[in-house]
Each structure stands twice: as structure tokens, then as C-alpha cells.
Design a protein around this motif. Structure first.
Motif, PDB file in Angstrom:
ATOM      1  N   THR A  61      -9.248  -0.280   4.323  1.00 36.20           N
ATOM      2  CA  THR A  61      -9.960   0.282   5.471  1.00 36.20           C
ATOM      3  C   THR A  61      -9.155   0.126   6.768  1.00 36.20           C
ATOM      4  O   THR A  61      -9.416   0.814   7.749  1.00 36.20           O
ATOM      5  CB  THR A  61     -11.326  -0.394   5.636  1.00 36.20           C
ATOM      6  N   TYR A  62      -8.211  -0.807   6.775  1.00 37.33           N
ATOM      7  CA  TYR A  62      -7.299  -1.002   7.912  1.00 37.33           C
ATOM      8  C   TYR A  62      -5.993  -1.538   7.350  1.00 37.33           C
ATOM      9  O   TYR A  62      -5.999  -2.465   6.527  1.00 37.33           O
ATOM     10  CB  TYR A  62      -7.870  -1.992   8.926  1.00 37.33           C
ATOM     11  N   ARG A  95      -6.476   6.884   9.545  1.00 36.57           N
ATOM     12  CA  ARG A  95      -7.290   7.974  10.093  1.00 36.57           C
ATOM     13  C   ARG A  95      -8.758   7.561  10.186  1.00 36.57           C
ATOM     14  O   ARG A  95      -9.407   7.748  11.213  1.00 36.57           O
ATOM     15  CB  ARG A  95      -7.145   9.229   9.231  1.00 36.57           C
ATOM     16  N   ARG A  96      -9.267   6.980   9.116  1.00 36.28           N
ATOM     17  CA  ARG A  96     -10.675   6.594   9.103  1.00 36.28           C
ATOM     18  C   ARG A  96     -10.961   5.474  10.097  1.00 36.28           C
ATOM     19  O   ARG A  96     -11.975   5.489  10.787  1.00 36.28           O
ATOM     20  CB  ARG A  96     -11.075   6.166   7.694  1.00 36.28           C
ATOM     21  N   TRP A  97     -10.038   4.480  10.164  1.00 36.07           N
ATOM     22  CA  TRP A  97     -10.260   3.355  11.060  1.00 36.07           C
ATOM     23  C   TRP A  97     -10.295   3.819  12.507  1.00 36.07           C
ATOM     24  O   TRP A  97     -11.207   3.469  13.258  1.00 36.07           O
ATOM     25  CB  TRP A  97      -9.181   2.302  10.871  1.00 36.07           C
ATOM     26  N   TRP A  98      -9.291   4.573  12.922  1.00 37.63           N
ATOM     27  CA  TRP A  98      -9.209   4.961  14.328  1.00 37.63           C
ATOM     28  C   TRP A  98     -10.256   5.999  14.700  1.00 37.63           C
ATOM     29  O   TRP A  98     -10.709   6.035  15.850  1.00 37.63           O
ATOM     30  CB  TRP A  98      -7.799   5.423  14.659  1.00 37.63           C
ATOM     31  N   ASP A  99     -10.669   6.818  13.751  1.00 39.01           N
ATOM     32  CA  ASP A  99     -11.795   7.717  14.030  1.00 39.01           C
ATOM     33  C   ASP A  99     -13.057   6.908  14.315  1.00 39.01           C
ATOM     34  O   ASP A  99     -13.813   7.198  15.245  1.00 39.01           O
ATOM     35  CB  ASP A  99     -12.053   8.646  12.840  1.00 39.01           C
ATOM     36  N   ALA A 100     -13.295   5.862  13.508  1.00 39.86           N
ATOM     37  CA  ALA A 100     -14.500   5.054  13.650  1.00 39.86           C
ATOM     38  C   ALA A 100     -14.426   4.107  14.843  1.00 39.86           C
ATOM     39  O   ALA A 100     -15.451   3.819  15.476  1.00 39.86           O
ATOM     40  CB  ALA A 100     -14.743   4.249  12.371  1.00 39.86           C
ATOM     41  N   ASP A 101     -13.231   3.633  15.175  1.00 36.74           N
ATOM     42  CA  ASP A 101     -13.066   2.600  16.202  1.00 36.74           C
ATOM     43  C   ASP A 101     -12.748   3.166  17.576  1.00 36.74           C
ATOM     44  O   ASP A 101     -12.697   2.417  18.554  1.00 36.74           O
ATOM     45  CB  ASP A 101     -11.945   1.636  15.782  1.00 36.74           C
ATOM     46  N   ALA A 102     -12.549   4.462  17.665  1.00 36.10           N
ATOM     47  CA  ALA A 102     -12.071   5.065  18.917  1.00 36.10           C
ATOM     48  C   ALA A 102     -12.957   4.725  20.113  1.00 36.10           C
ATOM     49  O   ALA A 102     -12.455   4.376  21.189  1.00 36.10           O
ATOM     50  CB  ALA A 102     -11.958   6.579  18.753  1.00 36.10           C
ATOM     51  N   ASP A 103     -14.267   4.811  19.943  1.00 36.43           N
ATOM     52  CA  ASP A 103     -15.170   4.541  21.061  1.00 36.43           C
ATOM     53  C   ASP A 103     -15.065   3.085  21.521  1.00 36.43           C
ATOM     54  O   ASP A 103     -14.975   2.802  22.725  1.00 36.43           O
ATOM     55  CB  ASP A 103     -16.616   4.847  20.667  1.00 36.43           C
ATOM     56  N   ASP A 104     -15.082   2.161  20.572  1.00 34.90           N
ATOM     57  CA  ASP A 104     -15.009   0.739  20.924  1.00 34.90           C
ATOM     58  C   ASP A 104     -13.660   0.399  21.559  1.00 34.90           C
ATOM     59  O   ASP A 104     -13.590  -0.373  22.528  1.00 34.90           O
ATOM     60  CB  ASP A 104     -15.232  -0.130  19.683  1.00 34.90           C
ATOM     61  N   TYR A 105     -12.585   0.958  21.004  1.00 35.33           N
ATOM     62  CA  TYR A 105     -11.247   0.678  21.541  1.00 35.33           C
ATOM     63  C   TYR A 105     -11.141   1.152  22.987  1.00 35.33           C
ATOM     64  O   TYR A 105     -10.647   0.424  23.859  1.00 35.33           O
ATOM     65  CB  TYR A 105     -10.190   1.362  20.683  1.00 35.33           C
ATOM     66  N   GLN A 106     -11.626   2.352  23.228  1.00 34.87           N
ATOM     67  CA  GLN A 106     -11.516   2.889  24.584  1.00 34.87           C
ATOM     68  C   GLN A 106     -12.425   2.143  25.557  1.00 34.87           C
ATOM     69  O   GLN A 106     -12.062   1.921  26.720  1.00 34.87           O
ATOM     70  CB  GLN A 106     -11.850   4.381  24.584  1.00 34.87           C
ATOM     71  N   ALA A 107     -13.592   1.722  25.076  1.00 30.42           N
ATOM     72  CA  ALA A 107     -14.499   0.958  25.936  1.00 30.42           C
ATOM     73  C   ALA A 107     -13.874  -0.382  26.327  1.00 30.42           C
ATOM     74  O   ALA A 107     -14.040  -0.854  27.458  1.00 30.42           O
ATOM     75  CB  ALA A 107     -15.828   0.732  25.210  1.00 30.42           C
ATOM     76  N   VAL A 142       0.858  -1.184   0.000  1.00 28.02           N
ATOM     77  CA  VAL A 142       0.000   0.000   0.000  1.00 28.02           C
ATOM     78  C   VAL A 142       0.893   1.232   0.000  1.00 28.02           C
ATOM     79  O   VAL A 142       2.003   1.210   0.531  1.00 28.02           O
ATOM     80  CB  VAL A 142      -0.954   0.040   1.216  1.00 28.02           C
ATOM     81  N   SER A 143       0.404   2.305  -0.564  1.00 31.08           N
ATOM     82  CA  SER A 143       1.168   3.547  -0.597  1.00 31.08           C
ATOM     83  C   SER A 143       1.066   4.252   0.745  1.00 31.08           C
ATOM     84  O   SER A 143       0.144   3.992   1.531  1.00 31.08           O
ATOM     85  CB  SER A 143       0.629   4.466  -1.694  1.00 31.08           C
ATOM     86  N   PRO A 144       1.990   5.163   1.031  1.00 29.50           N
ATOM     87  CA  PRO A 144       1.874   5.950   2.271  1.00 29.50           C
ATOM     88  C   PRO A 144       0.537   6.682   2.376  1.00 29.50           C
ATOM     89  O   PRO A 144      -0.046   6.760   3.460  1.00 29.50           O
ATOM     90  CB  PRO A 144       3.049   6.929   2.164  1.00 29.50           C
ATOM     91  N   ALA A 145       0.032   7.205   1.261  1.00 32.17           N
ATOM     92  CA  ALA A 145      -1.241   7.927   1.292  1.00 32.17           C
ATOM     93  C   ALA A 145      -2.396   6.988   1.617  1.00 32.17           C
ATOM     94  O   ALA A 145      -3.293   7.333   2.407  1.00 32.17           O
ATOM     95  CB  ALA A 145      -1.486   8.617  -0.049  1.00 32.17           C
ATOM     96  N   GLU A 146      -2.408   5.799   1.014  1.00 30.52           N
ATOM     97  CA  GLU A 146      -3.456   4.814   1.311  1.00 30.52           C
ATOM     98  C   GLU A 146      -3.424   4.415   2.777  1.00 30.52           C
ATOM     99  O   GLU A 146      -4.463   4.320   3.438  1.00 30.52           O
ATOM    100  CB  GLU A 146      -3.264   3.558   0.460  1.00 30.52           C
ATOM    101  N   SER A 147      -2.225   4.170   3.287  1.00 30.14           N
ATOM    102  CA  SER A 147      -2.074   3.754   4.680  1.00 30.14           C
ATOM    103  C   SER A 147      -2.548   4.844   5.621  1.00 30.14           C
ATOM    104  O   SER A 147      -3.245   4.588   6.605  1.00 30.14           O
ATOM    105  CB  SER A 147      -0.606   3.409   4.952  1.00 30.14           C
ATOM    106  N   ARG A 148      -2.184   6.092   5.310  1.00 30.77           N
ATOM    107  CA  ARG A 148      -2.568   7.222   6.158  1.00 30.77           C
ATOM    108  C   ARG A 148      -4.087   7.408   6.181  1.00 30.77           C
ATOM    109  O   ARG A 148      -4.681   7.598   7.238  1.00 30.77           O
ATOM    110  CB  ARG A 148      -1.873   8.490   5.657  1.00 30.77           C
ATOM    111  N   ARG A 149      -4.716   7.365   5.006  1.00 33.20           N
ATOM    112  CA  ARG A 149      -6.172   7.517   4.944  1.00 33.20           C
ATOM    113  C   ARG A 149      -6.881   6.398   5.699  1.00 33.20           C
ATOM    114  O   ARG A 149      -7.844   6.648   6.446  1.00 33.20           O
ATOM    115  CB  ARG A 149      -6.638   7.546   3.482  1.00 33.20           C
ATOM    116  N   ALA A 150      -6.410   5.167   5.503  1.00 39.02           N
ATOM    117  CA  ALA A 150      -7.048   4.038   6.179  1.00 39.02           C
ATOM    118  C   ALA A 150      -6.925   4.163   7.684  1.00 39.02           C
ATOM    119  O   ALA A 150      -7.899   3.926   8.421  1.00 39.02           O
ATOM    120  CB  ALA A 150      -6.417   2.724   5.703  1.00 39.02           C
TER     121      ALA A 150
END
Length: 269
Positions: free
Chosen positions: A208-209, A24-36, A14-22
């Protein structure tokens, strides 16, 4: 173990840009579940290096932090940074994910320990040369960046001469095994030398991850090529009294082989 090239799980570049986008989106979406799931283990103001439960209060891998300028990259909810502040350090916490930084602010409110929070890419740190005495991360940034050698160079740049850089990651040998805390995770199924990224992707093949693999030798070369001197490599043993499971980490696997590698290095004076 690879699935359809269009959707699901695969190993590929994967490219650096693909990795970065994935990421950001993954951890934004998963933040609540991860912290719980993990928030109580990590604490609101505690520095836990790894699922084995090694704490900086016991390990002292960063040395005396009192009066030191510290940057935590990939800070997540920033519990490590808040602990560092309670020890007398001046701390800045940075993460790519706004969702994780939202939890960092919530943790500051609960604990009463306020620190500056910054949304930033670890491969392009917005700080002057020599701005910090210590840079650290506990499972942040490094495993999720396609060009981790660039992150090493950025950390080197923002450290003062004599400064310290310490980071923890999943132990590279774990790449050989499935992410299974049970007996299924004791059987080697992948090549240790397959450096293609682990990628979860949607039907349009958009990642996506993404998680990156480097061997121990790769990591050491990244550090040395950036100019660092490696001081220690810690492989925490699983404590006999620790009976919790964290993802692929478990007492069963932990008593047989390491799950975490912690690198401690310095920038020459």
C-alpha cells in the motif's frame, strides 16, 4: 523491526508494477492530508527543495530559467512549477497521482498561475527526445520508483544536450535510522547497505506504500550510467532559525546529520 510477512510493515523486494500501483493509490488517498499538513510550508508558488527550507530563489541550482523549457516530474501540488513560471520559464508539471494533480489545479486557481498538468509515469515520459532544457523534482518520483535507473535514462532522453537535471531525495544515510524526529531517531538500527524497499502492506501482502533506498554511490552510478555528468551534491544544513518539524526532519536531528541530498547534473553538450 520487521513485522508479519502478511500485514503491516516489512522490508522486501517489490516489482516496478507493484511499486507504481502502491504509489498511485497512496498519493491519491493521502493528497488531502499531505497538502493540509505541508501546503503552507511549500506555498502556492514557491520552489522549496527540502524540509530544511532551502529555496531555489536562494540556491540557484537550476541556473537561469528565464526562457527555458522545464519539466517537473513528481510535481505533487506543483508549487515549484508555478514558481518557475513566475521566473519566466515555460513549464510542464507531471505526477503519477490524480489526487495530487487535483491540488495542483487548486493551487493554480488560488495563485492565478496556470501551467499544463499531466498525469504520467516518470519511467515512461510521454515527450520527444530533447524536449526540455531542465528537468527537476523536489522529493518526487525518485524515492518511490523501483527502477530509478530507468527514470534517469528517461530524463536524459527528454533533455537537450547541455540540459540540466536536478533532484532532491531523503539523504541515503537516513535509511539507517528510524523515522523519529526525537532522540529515538539518533540511534542506528538498519544496515545502510540493505537495499530492500520499505513496504507497508495489507493482509493479502499487497503493498500500500513503497519507498526505495539506494546508497549515495548507487545514485551517482545511476546518473553516470545514464550519461549525466554530476556537477554538485548538496547536503543542506539545518538553519538555526528553523524550528519546524516535518515528519522525521527536526532541529534535533538536522544539526547532527543531513536529512536531504540534492543532486545536480548535466547532459553533455
Amino acid at each position: 523491526m520487521e513485522s508479519s510477512p502478511d500485514a503491516g510493515v516489512t522490508r522486501r523486494a517489490v516489482s516496478p508494477a507493484e511499486s507504481r500501483r502502491a504509489s498511485r493509490r497512496w498519493w491519491d488517498a493521502d493528497a488531502d492530508d499531505y497538502q493540509a499538513e505541508h501546503g503552507s510550508f511549500l506555498g502556492d508558488a514557491d520552489f522549496v527543495w527540502c524540509p530544511e527550507g532551502l529555496r531555489e530563489a536562494d540556491a540557484h541550482l537550476l541556473g537561469d530559467v528565464r526562457g527555458r523549457r522545464v519539466l517537473e516530474i513528481g510535481c505533487g501540488a506543483a508549487s515549484c512549477s508555478r514558481w518557475l513560471k513566475t521566473q519566466g520559464a515555460t513549464v510542464v508539471a507531471a505526477d503519477l497521482s490524480a489526487g495530487m494533480l487535483r491540488h495542483a489545479q487548486a493551487g493554480a486557481t488560488r495563485s492565478g498561475v496556470q501551467i499544463p498538468l499531466l498525469q504520467a509515469d516518470a519511467s515512461a515520459l510521454p515527450f520527444a527526445d530533447g524536449a526540455f532544457d531542465i528537468v527537476c523534482t523536489a522529493f518526487g518520483a525518485i524515492p518511490f520508483v523501483a527502477d530509478s535507473a530507468r527514470v534517469m535514462r528517461e530524463v536524459y532522453r527528454v533533455l537537450r544536450p547541455g540540459g540540466r537535471w536536478a533532484f532532491s531525495i531523503t539523504h541515503p544515510m537516513r535509511w539507517v535510522f528510524l523515522d523519529d524526529p526525537g532522540e529515538g531517531g539518533l540511534v542506528a538500527v538498519h544496515s545502510y547497505f540493505d537495499r530492500r524497499a520499505y513496504v507497508e502492506q495489507d493482509e493479502q501482502s499487497v503493498p500500500t506504500y513503497v519507498e526505495q533506498h539506494r546508497t549515495l554511490g548507487d545514485r551517482i552510478r545511476e546518473l553516470v550510467d545514464a550519461g549525466f555528468v554530476l556537477k554538485d551534491l548538496i547536503e543542506p544544513e539545518w538553519p538555526k532559525t528553523h524550528d519546524q518539524t516535518w515528519g522525521q526532519w527536526s532541529p534535533l536531528r538536522g544539526k547532527i546529520f543531513p536529512g536531504t541530498a540534492i543532486f545536480v547534473s548535466t547532459k553533455p553538450s
